[in-house]
Design an enzyme around this catalytic site. Structure first.
Site, mmCIF file in Angstrom:
data_model
loop_
_atom_site.group_PDB
_atom_site.id
_atom_site.type_symbol
_atom_site.label_atom_id
_atom_site.label_comp_id
_atom_site.label_asym_id
_atom_site.label_seq_id
_atom_site.Cartn_x
_atom_site.Cartn_y
_atom_site.Cartn_z
ATOM 1 N N CYS A 108 0.895 -1.277 -0.038
ATOM 2 C CA CYS A 108 -0.006 0.275 -0.035
ATOM 3 C C CYS A 108 1.368 1.040 -0.058
ATOM 4 C CB CYS A 108 -1.669 0.237 1.098
ATOM 5 S SG CYS A 108 -1.635 -1.280 1.189
ATOM 6 N N HIS A 242 -3.526 7.198 3.399
ATOM 7 C CA HIS A 242 -3.407 5.789 3.060
ATOM 8 C C HIS A 242 -5.102 5.231 3.332
ATOM 9 C CE1 HIS A 242 -3.887 1.888 1.803
ATOM 10 N NE2 HIS A 242 -3.425 1.209 2.698
ATOM 11 N N ASN A 272 -10.301 0.130 0.903
ATOM 12 C CA ASN A 272 -8.787 0.078 0.959
ATOM 13 C C ASN A 272 -8.467 -0.607 -0.319
ATOM 14 O OD1 ASN A 272 -6.207 0.066 0.835
ATOM 15 N ND2 ASN A 272 -6.251 -1.727 2.756
HETATM 16 O O1 UT7 Z 1 -3.442 -1.961 3.805
HETATM 17 C C1 UT7 Z 1 -2.928 -2.456 4.861
HETATM 18 C C2 UT7 Z 1 -4.319 -3.445 5.095
HETATM 19 N N1 UT7 Z 1 -4.791 -3.404 6.125
HETATM 20 C C3 UT7 Z 1 -5.108 -2.982 7.085
HETATM 21 O O2 UT7 Z 1 -4.919 -1.085 7.332
HETATM 22 C C4 UT7 Z 1 -6.445 -3.013 8.964
HETATM 23 C C5 UT7 Z 1 -6.197 -2.657 9.838
HETATM 24 N N2 UT7 Z 1 -7.105 -3.208 10.544
HETATM 25 C C6 UT7 Z 1 -8.004 -2.744 10.696
HETATM 26 O O3 UT7 Z 1 -9.012 -1.832 10.295
HETATM 27 C C7 UT7 Z 1 -8.970 -3.408 12.153
HETATM 28 O O4 UT7 Z 1 -8.149 -4.145 13.056
HETATM 29 C C8 UT7 Z 1 -10.172 -4.330 11.634
HETATM 30 C C9 UT7 Z 1 -11.561 -3.715 10.660
HETATM 31 C C10 UT7 Z 1 -9.478 -5.338 10.268
HETATM 32 C C11 UT7 Z 1 -10.442 -4.965 12.233
HETATM 33 O O5 UT7 Z 1 -11.268 -4.140 13.531
HETATM 34 P P1 UT7 Z 1 -11.041 -4.643 14.712
HETATM 35 O O6 UT7 Z 1 -11.677 -3.511 16.161
HETATM 36 O O7 UT7 Z 1 -9.694 -4.761 15.556
HETATM 37 O O8 UT7 Z 1 -11.841 -5.827 15.404
HETATM 38 P P2 UT7 Z 1 -11.148 -6.832 15.855
HETATM 39 O O9 UT7 Z 1 -10.465 -7.964 14.488
HETATM 40 O O10 UT7 Z 1 -10.326 -7.275 16.527
HETATM 41 O O11 UT7 Z 1 -12.483 -7.891 15.679
HETATM 42 C C12 UT7 Z 1 -13.829 -7.784 16.396
HETATM 43 C C13 UT7 Z 1 -14.095 -9.048 16.496
HETATM 44 C C14 UT7 Z 1 -13.778 -10.444 16.205
HETATM 45 O O12 UT7 Z 1 -15.461 -11.265 16.880
HETATM 46 P P3 UT7 Z 1 -14.780 -11.489 18.341
HETATM 47 O O13 UT7 Z 1 -14.085 -12.712 18.224
HETATM 48 O O14 UT7 Z 1 -14.129 -10.301 19.470
HETATM 49 O O15 UT7 Z 1 -15.684 -12.344 18.714
HETATM 50 C C15 UT7 Z 1 -14.367 -10.347 14.683
HETATM 51 O O16 UT7 Z 1 -14.634 -11.853 14.023
HETATM 52 O O17 UT7 Z 1 -15.029 -8.466 15.158
HETATM 53 C C16 UT7 Z 1 -15.378 -9.312 14.781
HETATM 54 N N3 UT7 Z 1 -15.282 -8.995 12.638
HETATM 55 C C17 UT7 Z 1 -16.670 -9.048 12.882
HETATM 56 N N4 UT7 Z 1 -18.333 -9.460 12.756
HETATM 57 C C18 UT7 Z 1 -19.074 -8.411 11.809
HETATM 58 C C19 UT7 Z 1 -14.483 -9.455 12.510
HETATM 59 N N5 UT7 Z 1 -14.754 -8.651 10.879
HETATM 60 C C20 UT7 Z 1 -16.778 -8.824 10.797
HETATM 61 C C21 UT7 Z 1 -17.020 -8.336 10.238
HETATM 62 N N6 UT7 Z 1 -18.546 -8.353 10.969
HETATM 63 N N7 UT7 Z 1 -16.826 -7.802 8.578
#
Ligand code: UT7
Length: 317
Positions: A108, A242, A272
């Site tokens: 990215c 970004h 993204n």
């Molecule tokens: O260009 C670089 C590429 N990547 C990035 O920049 C991504 C960087 N990271 C992020 O943007 C965030 O970490 C995410 C958006 C990917 C995730 O957000 P988060 O607040 O860090 O959530 P998490 O991964 O801690 O997940 C929280 C919960 C999980 O459930 P449990 O384990 O707490 O029961 C996930 O399974 O949210 C769940 N979850 C969803 N629920 C509904 C993950 N994706 C989804 C979804 N819909 N799409």
């Protein structure tokens, strides 16, 4: 180096959060709250090369140039249908250029890495006008059964024409080999001799770790550049960051203590789009009449690798 033209192109198929709710255990509420994304454009009938060419042609037109004026093309791309030839070779033919081309993959952060190469080429007078095209289709790297990744990405292309000038005030690149937080392995052809274990899977991302690295490194890079140049943070017109997640953008803004109106975003519409995010957002600002000669802009991006790139430029048009 100075930027004299910008362009962008996005696929026609726009996928809203509500559309994702139909086949994924997710909700518009979760996606909006955690990412700020409402919709993303994904490749359907188009080829990535066509979007790359459209963005390139718009940037050329904006620069008042034709392909004949370009003497080097740098294409930033993580994945497309071809492993070889490089996407830049395809773009070269389709826009009617004849100059040498090269593809780079700095994930990215690719646009900033491409600007750095362009700056070097211009400095040593190996090129006069350089076309940078960032074309990405991350929607093809994720599993569309995995709600944690597929909701985040969109496809698209952004381009810029750069030429000699002293508008690039400072640039900073970093790579720190951190290969297990975000990766995608391509499946290769089998041979009669492969005896090692190979385990191919769609894009793997440890979101929380990437989030933390993104915020920390972007704040670090921007602070270092401001210190190095002596430019006051208040004198920056826009922080072009970004576009991965609205919460990442807001965290960086809060840590830096920057007003909301100085940090433009379009992640809510496109998701993204990897290295295409910066030039596409820049193009939106440019075509929206938001940029004026002399405006100071900060660019900052981060990506798989872990790579980061940031720079300060003065708008030249
Ligand atoms: O260009 C670089 C590429 N990547 C990035 O920049 C991504 C960087 N990271 C992020 O943007 C965030 O970490 C995410 C958006 C990917 C995730 O957000 P988060 O607040 O860090 O959530 P998490 O991964 O801690 O997940 C929280 C919960 C999980 O459930 P449990 O384990 O707490 O029961 C996930 O399974 O949210 C769940 N979850 C969803 N629920 C509904 C993950 N994706 C989804 C979804 N819909 N799409």
């Amino acid at each position: 180096m100075k930027i004299i033209g910008t362009g962008a192109a996005h696929p026609t198929c726009s996928v809203t959060n509500e559309m994702l709710e139909k086949f994924l255990d997710t909700s518009d509420e979760w996606i909006t709250e955690r990412t700020g994304i409402k919709e993303r454009c994904v490749i359907s009938s188009e080829k990535l090369e066509d979007m790359a060419v459209a963005a390139a042609n718009k940037a050329l037109e904006d620069a008042g140039m034709t392909a004949a004026d370009i003497d080097y093309i740098i294409c930033s791309n993580v994945v497309n249908e071809y492993v070889t030839p490089a996407l830049s070779c395809i773009i070269q033919g389709k826009i009617g250029a004849t100059c040498p081309t090269v593809d780079i993959n700095a994930a990215c952060a690719g646009f900033i890495f491409a600007m750095d190469i362009a700056e070097d080429k211009l400095q040593c007078k190996k090129a006069k006008n350089i076309l940078i095209v960032c074309a990405e289709e991350p929607s093809r790297m994720v599993s569309w059964q995995n709600r944690s990744t597929c909701v985040l990405f969109g496809d698209g292309a952004g381009a810029a024409v750069v030429t000699a000038g002293d508008e690039l005030k400072a640039i900073r690149l970093t790579t720190s080999s951190l290969t297990d937080v975000l990766y995608y392995q391509r499946k290769l052809e089998p041979t009669p001799y492969i005896s090692k274990d190979e385990n191919f899977e769609p894009l793997v991302m440890r979101g929380r770790e990437v989030f933390k690295h993104a915020v920390t490194s972007s704040c670090r890079d921007i602070r270092k550049l401001l210190n190095e140049t002596g430019i006051d943070a208040n004198d920056i017109k826009y922080y072009v960051l970004h576009q991965a997640n609205r919460r990442i953008i807001d965290s960086i803004r809060n840590f830096l203590g920057v007003e909301e109106e100085k940090v433009p975003h379009n992640v809510e519409r496109y998701g993204n789009i990897s290295s295409a995010a910066l030039p596409a957002l820049l193009d939106e600002l440019n075509r929206g009449g938001k940029l004026h000669k002399g405006d100071k802009l900060v660019f900052s991006a981060f990506g798989a690798g872990f790579t980061t790139g940031a720079c300060i430029i003065e708008w030249a048009k």
